[in-house]
Design a protein around this motif. Structure first.
Motif, short mmCIF file in Angstrom:
data_model
loop_
_atom_site.label_atom_id
_atom_site.label_comp_id
_atom_site.label_asym_id
_atom_site.label_seq_id
_atom_site.Cartn_x
_atom_site.Cartn_y
_atom_site.Cartn_z
N GLN A 11 0.83 -1.18 0.00
CA GLN A 11 0.00 0.00 0.00
C GLN A 11 0.87 1.24 0.00
O GLN A 11 0.59 2.24 0.65
CB GLN A 11 -0.95 -0.01 1.21
CG GLN A 11 -1.98 -1.11 1.14
CD GLN A 11 -3.11 -0.88 2.13
OE1 GLN A 11 -3.49 0.24 2.44
NE2 GLN A 11 -3.66 -1.97 2.62
N SER A 12 1.98 1.17 -0.74
CA SER A 12 2.86 2.32 -0.86
C SER A 12 2.15 3.45 -1.58
O SER A 12 1.46 3.23 -2.58
CB SER A 12 4.12 1.92 -1.63
OG SER A 12 4.89 3.05 -1.94
N LEU A 13 2.32 4.66 -1.07
CA LEU A 13 1.74 5.83 -1.72
C LEU A 13 2.81 6.57 -2.52
O LEU A 13 2.83 7.79 -2.56
CB LEU A 13 1.12 6.76 -0.68
CG LEU A 13 0.00 6.16 0.16
CD1 LEU A 13 -0.61 7.22 1.06
CD2 LEU A 13 -1.07 5.54 -0.72
N THR A 14 3.71 5.81 -3.12
CA THR A 14 4.77 6.41 -3.90
C THR A 14 4.18 7.34 -4.95
O THR A 14 3.35 6.93 -5.75
CB THR A 14 5.62 5.34 -4.59
OG1 THR A 14 6.21 4.50 -3.60
CG2 THR A 14 6.72 5.97 -5.41
N GLU A 15 4.61 8.60 -4.95
CA GLU A 15 4.11 9.58 -5.90
C GLU A 15 5.23 10.00 -6.82
O GLU A 15 6.37 10.20 -6.38
CB GLU A 15 3.51 10.77 -5.14
CG GLU A 15 2.27 10.36 -4.34
CD GLU A 15 1.89 11.39 -3.31
OE1 GLU A 15 2.80 12.08 -2.79
OE2 GLU A 15 0.70 11.51 -3.01
N PHE A 16 4.92 10.13 -8.06
CA PHE A 16 5.94 10.29 -9.07
C PHE A 16 6.42 11.74 -9.15
O PHE A 16 5.70 12.67 -8.85
CB PHE A 16 5.40 9.86 -10.43
CG PHE A 16 4.77 8.51 -10.43
CD1 PHE A 16 5.19 7.53 -9.54
CD2 PHE A 16 3.75 8.20 -11.31
CE1 PHE A 16 4.62 6.28 -9.53
CE2 PHE A 16 3.17 6.95 -11.30
CZ PHE A 16 3.60 6.00 -10.42
N GLY A 323 3.56 -0.35 4.10
CA GLY A 323 2.46 -1.09 4.69
C GLY A 323 1.16 -0.29 4.68
O GLY A 323 1.05 0.77 4.08
N ALA A 324 0.18 -0.82 5.42
CA ALA A 324 -1.14 -0.21 5.44
C ALA A 324 -1.22 0.96 6.40
O ALA A 324 -2.11 1.80 6.28
CB ALA A 324 -2.19 -1.25 5.81
N ASP A 331 10.69 1.84 4.47
CA ASP A 331 11.73 1.69 3.45
C ASP A 331 12.53 2.99 3.43
O ASP A 331 12.03 4.03 2.97
CB ASP A 331 11.10 1.41 2.08
CG ASP A 331 12.12 0.95 1.06
OD1 ASP A 331 13.14 0.37 1.46
OD2 ASP A 331 11.90 1.17 -0.16
N ASN A 332 13.75 2.93 3.94
CA ASN A 332 14.60 4.13 4.00
C ASN A 332 15.18 4.43 2.62
O ASN A 332 15.70 3.53 1.95
CB ASN A 332 15.73 3.93 5.00
CG ASN A 332 15.22 3.70 6.41
OD1 ASN A 332 14.22 4.29 6.82
ND2 ASN A 332 15.89 2.83 7.15
N ARG A 333 15.10 5.71 2.23
CA ARG A 333 15.50 6.08 0.88
C ARG A 333 16.32 7.37 0.89
O ARG A 333 16.26 8.16 1.82
CB ARG A 333 14.27 6.26 -0.02
CG ARG A 333 13.45 4.98 -0.16
CD ARG A 333 12.19 5.20 -0.98
NE ARG A 333 11.46 3.96 -1.15
CZ ARG A 333 10.31 3.86 -1.82
NH1 ARG A 333 9.76 4.94 -2.35
NH2 ARG A 333 9.71 2.68 -1.93
N TYR A 334 17.06 7.56 -0.23
CA TYR A 334 17.87 8.76 -0.42
C TYR A 334 17.64 9.29 -1.82
O TYR A 334 17.37 8.53 -2.75
CB TYR A 334 19.36 8.44 -0.24
CG TYR A 334 19.68 7.77 1.08
CD1 TYR A 334 19.85 8.52 2.23
CD2 TYR A 334 19.79 6.38 1.17
CE1 TYR A 334 20.13 7.92 3.45
CE2 TYR A 334 20.07 5.77 2.38
CZ TYR A 334 20.23 6.54 3.51
OH TYR A 334 20.51 5.92 4.71
N MET A 335 17.75 10.61 -1.95
CA MET A 335 17.61 11.23 -3.27
C MET A 335 18.63 12.35 -3.42
O MET A 335 18.89 13.10 -2.49
CB MET A 335 16.21 11.79 -3.47
CG MET A 335 16.00 12.44 -4.83
SD MET A 335 14.33 13.09 -5.05
CE MET A 335 14.43 13.62 -6.79
N VAL A 336 19.21 12.43 -4.61
CA VAL A 336 20.11 13.52 -4.99
C VAL A 336 19.62 14.08 -6.31
O VAL A 336 19.25 13.33 -7.23
CB VAL A 336 21.56 13.04 -5.12
CG1 VAL A 336 22.45 14.18 -5.61
CG2 VAL A 336 22.08 12.49 -3.80
N SER A 337 19.57 15.41 -6.42
CA SER A 337 19.11 16.02 -7.67
C SER A 337 19.99 17.21 -8.02
O SER A 337 20.56 17.87 -7.14
CB SER A 337 17.65 16.46 -7.57
OG SER A 337 17.50 17.55 -6.68
N VAL A 338 20.08 17.48 -9.31
CA VAL A 338 20.82 18.62 -9.84
C VAL A 338 19.92 19.34 -10.82
O VAL A 338 19.29 18.71 -11.69
CB VAL A 338 22.12 18.17 -10.54
CG1 VAL A 338 22.85 19.37 -11.13
CG2 VAL A 338 23.03 17.43 -9.57
#
Length: 364
Positions: A11-16, A323-324, A331-338
């Motif tokens: 039930q991930s609410l991953t948004e793009f 999860g619900a 889920d631990n995450r990292y992001m790098v952007s330029v």
């Protein structure tokens, strides 16, 4: 938060297409977005563009946290040797990459988006299978904002989306071992489709001498965005509409900005646990460095950005709930952007990047 995933990924609410600034602030963005970036997130905020804003490019890469031992085990994986994959059960590999470009003139903007997501997890020891997900979206946006009252604007963005994949696939170890190239795996994700969607937004800002409170209501993918099959056996799954309410206030002082706000998303989906809908965040902007922190889906996030004239580099550490309810499966995450932005005011003088629109002389 441009597009909402309806895949079967728990039930991930991953948004793009979320950016590092938003993720660092706990997912809060619609009260603070401005410039050409608004066409993707909150078209009513295009009203803040006084001259010309060009997002030449913004590229971001996100991945989840894997230990050195996990990486070594993945490198030593041999589908023909059971001893090499027993320790991989439950180890999820996730990767997302996003690229954006946009131009805004006055209250109008056009935008281009590329967003891809891949995940892989080995499960079911009795009959080992890789739970595999792949999605690639290409989007074209046209947005505008209209004044409807003092400090109040209505915005709309029309978009054309091309989607590849978007459905979870189960791959056995035999499928993996028999694949001679990556194309053999990719051939299992042949479904492609084309769809058209509408985003609506309403925003009000009170322009006080120091404080600038903003309230925004954004309805993305109004009525759901469905896809018509262009290749493969079936059309990709539709994008569920997402109604979000955000509020924030910015304290604008010489050389420093302080922004604090919150958002509630997925208001039209009662089946989603309430704790997963709330997001809180803050940002302190100094002449060169931005510091961010937030609280999203029950987890803390933090990040920082560096502004070098037209160049901005951002990094964030955050957690996604798979999860619900908050605290079930993190889920631990990292992001790098330029990113590279060119912004001009109504007199065609440079302003700074990252949407703050303060004159450069104020940041010295």
């Amino acid at each position: 938060m441009v597009l909402f995933s309806t895949s079967a990924m728990a039930q991930s609410l991953t948004e793009f297409a979320r950016n590092a600034r938003s993720l660092g602030m706990g997912g809060v963005y619609i009260p603070f977005v401005s410039g050409a970036d608004a066409v993707f997130y909150n078209p009513a905020a295009l009203s803040k563009v006084e001259g010309l804003d060009i997002k030449l490019a913004e590229i971001g890469v996100s991945l989840n946290s894997l230990s050195k031992e996990d990486i070594d085990e993945l490198q030593n994986f041999d589908p023909n040797d059971p001893n090499t994959y027993n320790s991989l059960y439950g180890k999820r590999v996730w990767l997302q990459a996003t690229a954006k470009a946009a131009v805004a003139v006055g209250n109008f903007a056009v935008g281009y988006l590329q967003d891809a997501e891949v995940s892989l997890e080995l499960h079911n020891p009795t009959y080992p299978q890789f739970e595999t997900y792949f999605r690639h979206d290409t989007g074209y946006y046209l947005g505008f904002a209209l004044p409807i009252g003092p400090g109040t604007h209505l915005g709309m963005a029309a978009k054309k989306l091309n989607r590849w994949g978007g459905v979870m696939q189960e791959l056995s170890l035999t499928d993996v071992s028999n694949a001679s190239t990556i194309d053999d795996i990719g051939s299992r994700f042949d479904d492609k489709g084309q769809g058209y969607g509408i985003d609506l937004a309403l925003a009000t800002t009170i322009d006080l001498p120091l404080l600038k409170p903003t309230v925004a209501l954004v309805w993305q993918d109004v009525g759901n965005t469905a896809f018509t099959k262009t290749e493969g056996d079936d059309s990709p799954p539709h994008i569920t509409q997402n109604l979000s309410l955000g509020a924030g206030v910015t304290l604008d002082l010489p050389g420093i900005d302080l922004s604090v706000g919150g958002e509630v998303r997925h208001l039209l989906e009662p089946d989603i646990e309430t704790g997963k809908k709330f997001h809180l965040g803050a940002e302190v902007s100094l002449p060169v460095i931005d510091l961010r922190a937030g609280f999203s889906q029950g987890y803390f996030s933090y990040g920082a950005g560096v502004n070098l004239f037209i160049l901005h580099i951002d990094a964030v550490s955050y957690t996604e709930e798979l999860g619900a309810y908050p605290g079930q499966t993190s889920d631990n995450r990292y992001m790098v952007s330029v990113g590279v932005d060119l912004s001009f005011d109504a007199d065609f003088k440079f302003t700074d990047n990252q949407g703050k629109r303060r004159k450069l002389k104020q940041r010295r």
